[in-house]
Motif scaffolding. Structure first.
Motif, short mmCIF file in Angstrom:
data_model
loop_
_atom_site.label_atom_id
_atom_site.label_comp_id
_atom_site.label_asym_id
_atom_site.label_seq_id
_atom_site.Cartn_x
_atom_site.Cartn_y
_atom_site.Cartn_z
N GLU A 114 11.32 -8.88 3.83
CA GLU A 114 10.59 -7.73 4.38
C GLU A 114 11.05 -6.45 3.70
OE1 GLU A 114 9.89 -9.36 8.92
OE2 GLU A 114 11.46 -7.88 8.57
N GLU A 115 10.17 -5.46 3.71
CA GLU A 115 10.48 -4.15 3.14
C GLU A 115 10.17 -3.10 4.19
OE1 GLU A 115 9.10 -3.04 -1.01
OE2 GLU A 115 7.86 -1.69 0.17
N VAL A 116 11.03 -2.11 4.34
CA VAL A 116 10.80 -1.03 5.30
C VAL A 116 10.30 0.19 4.52
CG1 VAL A 116 11.77 0.39 7.14
CG2 VAL A 116 12.66 -1.93 6.73
N ASP A 117 9.11 0.66 4.88
CA ASP A 117 8.49 1.81 4.21
C ASP A 117 8.36 2.98 5.17
OD1 ASP A 117 8.13 0.21 1.99
OD2 ASP A 117 6.02 -0.24 2.44
N PRO A 164 -2.66 6.43 1.11
CA PRO A 164 -1.69 5.34 0.93
C PRO A 164 -2.10 4.14 1.78
CG PRO A 164 -0.58 7.39 1.55
CD PRO A 164 -2.05 7.62 1.72
N PHE A 165 -1.69 2.95 1.33
CA PHE A 165 -2.04 1.70 2.01
C PHE A 165 -0.80 0.84 2.13
CE2 PHE A 165 -3.87 -2.75 1.30
CZ PHE A 165 -4.17 -2.95 2.63
N ILE A 166 -0.49 0.42 3.33
CA ILE A 166 0.61 -0.53 3.52
C ILE A 166 0.01 -1.80 4.09
CG2 ILE A 166 2.82 -0.99 4.65
CD1 ILE A 166 3.34 2.02 4.63
N SER A 167 0.20 -2.90 3.36
CA SER A 167 -0.47 -4.15 3.77
C SER A 167 0.53 -5.12 4.38
CB SER A 167 -1.15 -4.79 2.57
OG SER A 167 -0.20 -5.39 1.74
N THR A 221 6.99 4.61 10.28
CA THR A 221 7.92 3.65 9.68
C THR A 221 7.26 2.28 9.83
OG1 THR A 221 9.78 5.00 10.37
CG2 THR A 221 10.27 2.73 9.74
N VAL A 222 7.08 1.62 8.70
CA VAL A 222 6.33 0.36 8.69
C VAL A 222 7.17 -0.70 7.99
CG1 VAL A 222 4.12 -0.71 8.13
CG2 VAL A 222 4.25 1.77 8.37
N THR A 223 7.31 -1.86 8.62
CA THR A 223 7.92 -2.99 7.94
C THR A 223 6.79 -3.87 7.44
OG1 THR A 223 9.65 -2.90 9.58
CG2 THR A 223 9.65 -4.81 8.13
N ARG A 224 6.84 -4.22 6.16
CA ARG A 224 5.80 -5.10 5.65
C ARG A 224 6.43 -6.36 5.05
NH1 ARG A 224 4.42 -5.23 0.02
NH2 ARG A 224 5.87 -3.97 -1.19
N GLU A 225 5.63 -7.43 5.05
CA GLU A 225 6.12 -8.67 4.49
C GLU A 225 6.07 -8.60 2.97
OE1 GLU A 225 4.33 -12.43 5.99
OE2 GLU A 225 4.35 -12.97 3.87
N SER A 256 5.44 9.22 -5.31
CA SER A 256 4.93 8.25 -4.35
C SER A 256 4.88 8.86 -2.96
CB SER A 256 5.82 7.01 -4.34
OG SER A 256 5.37 6.12 -3.34
N LYS A 257 3.84 8.50 -2.20
CA LYS A 257 3.74 8.96 -0.81
C LYS A 257 4.41 7.96 0.13
CE LYS A 257 -0.50 11.60 -1.46
NZ LYS A 257 -1.96 11.40 -1.46
N ILE A 258 4.97 6.91 -0.48
CA ILE A 258 5.67 5.90 0.34
C ILE A 258 7.13 5.84 -0.09
CG2 ILE A 258 5.86 3.41 0.78
CD1 ILE A 258 2.81 3.35 0.75
N VAL A 259 8.01 5.98 0.87
CA VAL A 259 9.43 5.88 0.58
C VAL A 259 9.91 4.51 1.04
CG1 VAL A 259 11.72 6.84 1.04
CG2 VAL A 259 9.72 8.36 0.88
N VAL A 260 10.42 3.72 0.11
CA VAL A 260 10.95 2.41 0.48
C VAL A 260 12.38 2.62 0.96
CG1 VAL A 260 11.55 0.11 -0.34
CG2 VAL A 260 9.48 1.23 -1.19
#
Lengths: 320, 247
Positions: B163-166, B138-141, B154-158, A179-183
């Motif tokens: 919430e999730e921190v990516d 990659p896509f963060i919505s 660093t992106v927080t998404r709902e 994955s290119k996204i790390v949670v």
């Protein structure tokens, strides 16, 4: 074949996925075919019981990488299942996962997409799906003009019916990229009911005068097993977290019962809640526009009325 | 770093929703048009903040639509951004729109593409994901915060119930919502400056149209509210329990 995507979070199937499964099974029956499901990541839930919701088969890719959400990898995996199983219609719940994956899959497969669907497709002349537009103020009937079709169903739009059937669970063999996204963190407000999936929502507005009075909302919500929500001004002045904001620029919801306390019902607020089946408005202003959209109402002071309502609900719950 | 912000034109949030031509078209007459709030308040303002923090950021805006959209594009430029691109197309199918934007994003080698989480008219919530797929990024919505250090975002998404921190490396596509930034009002300097910023008009590429609008409906009118006296709120609970069977 109609393929439904079953969404999991931290290893557990989301409630909205059962609704999507029932919808997919009904679409399949309408088209004279069967429904199957795809689930990504590792889960401890009993997957054969997805048969209760009408799917015949569950394709699983139980890969640890997919336990965390990554729209890019999910799209790739689902596309492979679509290709192998030759699915014609793919159904998602229009939740945060569906909203990220369904459009990607649409672009990848060149399959026409309707998000926010609220009814079964009309297949009498082509393939037309009704969806909400203008933030719930209207509906559009959208023709999907491609051989493969994707529908993302709004939560709480379709009646869930359960049978005793079970589904066959089949591992789907494929390789999964890194994955290119790390949670790095998942922060869930525990013990609360998810707003978009809730059957009952209790909501407060500026009429409650301050965050210290929110006990009236949360106490009733706890008794009813409801989620809590608020109007935009309340979120803007930080009385409540912004993820509770329902309305045109917040979340659009469609619970069975929406109870609005001290909310006047501006057109932008109504846009987010007017698909609720039953709307109850408690407001001391008889001219509040919300009463025009309500099914039941009390013109009165929330601080006097609410404790009595809470007591009455408590009595019913105690004898139930 | 190059940022592309996608701007859509929508009716004002208070606009009367009605339909014309046998319920096949939105009745646009007399309607006030605005920049889609999610595009403006969150995607655009956050991108402007990133540019303010790092003047090396190149910030471009893109809109797909006809010349009637130019006042909206100028208003966006008055808030900020270096230049705007308008793809001269009338087509409203989301895949076709996404294909137009993806072609520009690819050619311009943008590191970051921002969209609003959805438009307030068609509520598709589709363009960002489609662009990401067409660019294989990659896509963060539904992002509520976005921070960047070098190439690392660093992106927080709902997510449902939280919430999730990516963390992800650029290039990236992000759809933005409430929390990302605070609404701004353009100042006079911005409005004057926007008049001379480049607004390039480009012709659309050939791309598929996957869906079409058959018709619109308005929701049925409610039968009317049943009012219960404030002296007897218990009656409301009884009605909800016994008549409406709502709990």
């Amino acid at each position: 074949m109609v393929l439904v995507f079953i969404d999991q979070s931290e290893g557990h199937i989301k409630k909205s996925s059962f609704e999507a499964a029932c919808y997919a099974a009904t679409v399949a029956a309408q088209l004279g075919t069967s429904a199957e499901a795809v689930l990504l990541g590792v889960t401890s839930d009993n997957l054969s019981s997805l048969g209760n919701y009408g799917v015949k088969k569950v394709h699983t890719i139980a890969n640890e990488t997919l336990t965390n959400f990554d729209a890019q990898l999910y799209t790739k995996a689902i596309a492979q299942v679509v290709e192998t199983t030759n699915a014609d219609v793919i159904v998602f719940s229009n939740n945060t996962t569906g909203k990220a994956v369904a459009p990607r899959l649409s672009a990848k497969l060149k399959a026409g997409l309707v998000t926010g669907a609220i009814a079964l497709p009309d297949t009498s002349n082509g393939f037309t799906v009704k969806k909400t537009v203008f933030s719930g103020k209207a509906f559009a009937n959208i023709n999907i003009n491609t051989p493969k079709k994707i529908i993302a169903l709004n939560p709480n739009s379709f009646n869930v019916s359960i049978t005793t059937d079970t589904a066959e669970v089949v591992p789907f063999n494929t390789s999964v990229d890194a994955s290119k996204i790390v949670v790095s963190a998942i922060n869930k407000v525990t013990g609360e009911v998810s707003l978009s999936e809730a059957d009952i929502v209790v909501s407060g507005g500026r009429g409650l005068k301050g965050p210290e009075n929110w006990g009236l909302v949360t106490e009733l919500a706890t008794l009813l097993g409801a989620a809590t929500a608020c109007s935009r001004p309340v979120a803007d002045i930080h009385w409540r977290p912004h993820h509770e904001h329902v309305g045109q620029t917040g979340l659009a919801i469609a619970p069975n019962l929406y109870i609005a306390i001290g909310i006047s019902g501006a057109i932008q607020h109504l846009a987010g809640v007017n698909r609720s089946k039953i709307i109850v408005v408690i407001n001391k202003d008889p001219e509040a526009p919300f009463f025009k959209a309500a099914d039941y109402g009390i013109v009165g002071d929330a601080f006097e009325v609410m404790p009595k309502i809470i007591e009455a609900v408590r009595k019913i719950k105690a004898t139930a | 770093m190059k940022i592309l912000v996608c701007i859509s034109k929508t009716p004002d949030t208070t606009a009367k929703i009605a339909f014309a031509d046998n319920n096949t078209k939105f009745a646009a007459e007399g309607v006030q048009w605005i920049i889609n709030p999610y595009d403006e308040w969150y995607a655009l303002v956050r991108a402007i903040e990133l540019k303010e923090a790092n003047p090396a950021v190149v910030l471009h805006l893109i809109n797909v639509g006809n010349a009637d959209n130019e006042p909206i594009i100028r208003k966006a430029l008055a808030l900020g951004g270096d230049e705007a691109i308008r793809i001269n197309s009338e087509i409203s199918d989301s895949f076709n729109v996404a294909a137009q934007i993806a072609a520009i994003a690819k050619e311009g080698n943008y590191d970051l593409v921002f969209t609003g989480k959805e438009t307030i008219d068609y509520n598709g919530s589709s363009i960002g994901g489609m662009i990401a797929e067409l660019l294989d990024l990659p896509f963060i919505s539904h992002a509520v915060t976005f921070d960047i250090e070098g190439n690392n975002a660093t992106v927080t998404r709902e997510i449902e119930g939280g919430e999730e921190v990516d963390k992800a490396t650029l290039p990236l596509v992000v759809s933005c919502q409430k929390g990302m930034a605070e609404q701004r009002i353009p100042n006079m300097k911005g409005i004057m400056g926007a008049r001379t910023k480049p607004l390039k008009v480009m012709e659309p590429i050939a791309a598929d149209i996957l869906t079409s609008i058959a018709s619109f409906d308005l929701p049925p009118v409610k039968a009317g509210v049943k009012l219960v006296s404030a002296e007897n709120p218990e009656e409301l609970v009884r009605l909800l329990h016994e008549e409406a069977k709502a709990f």
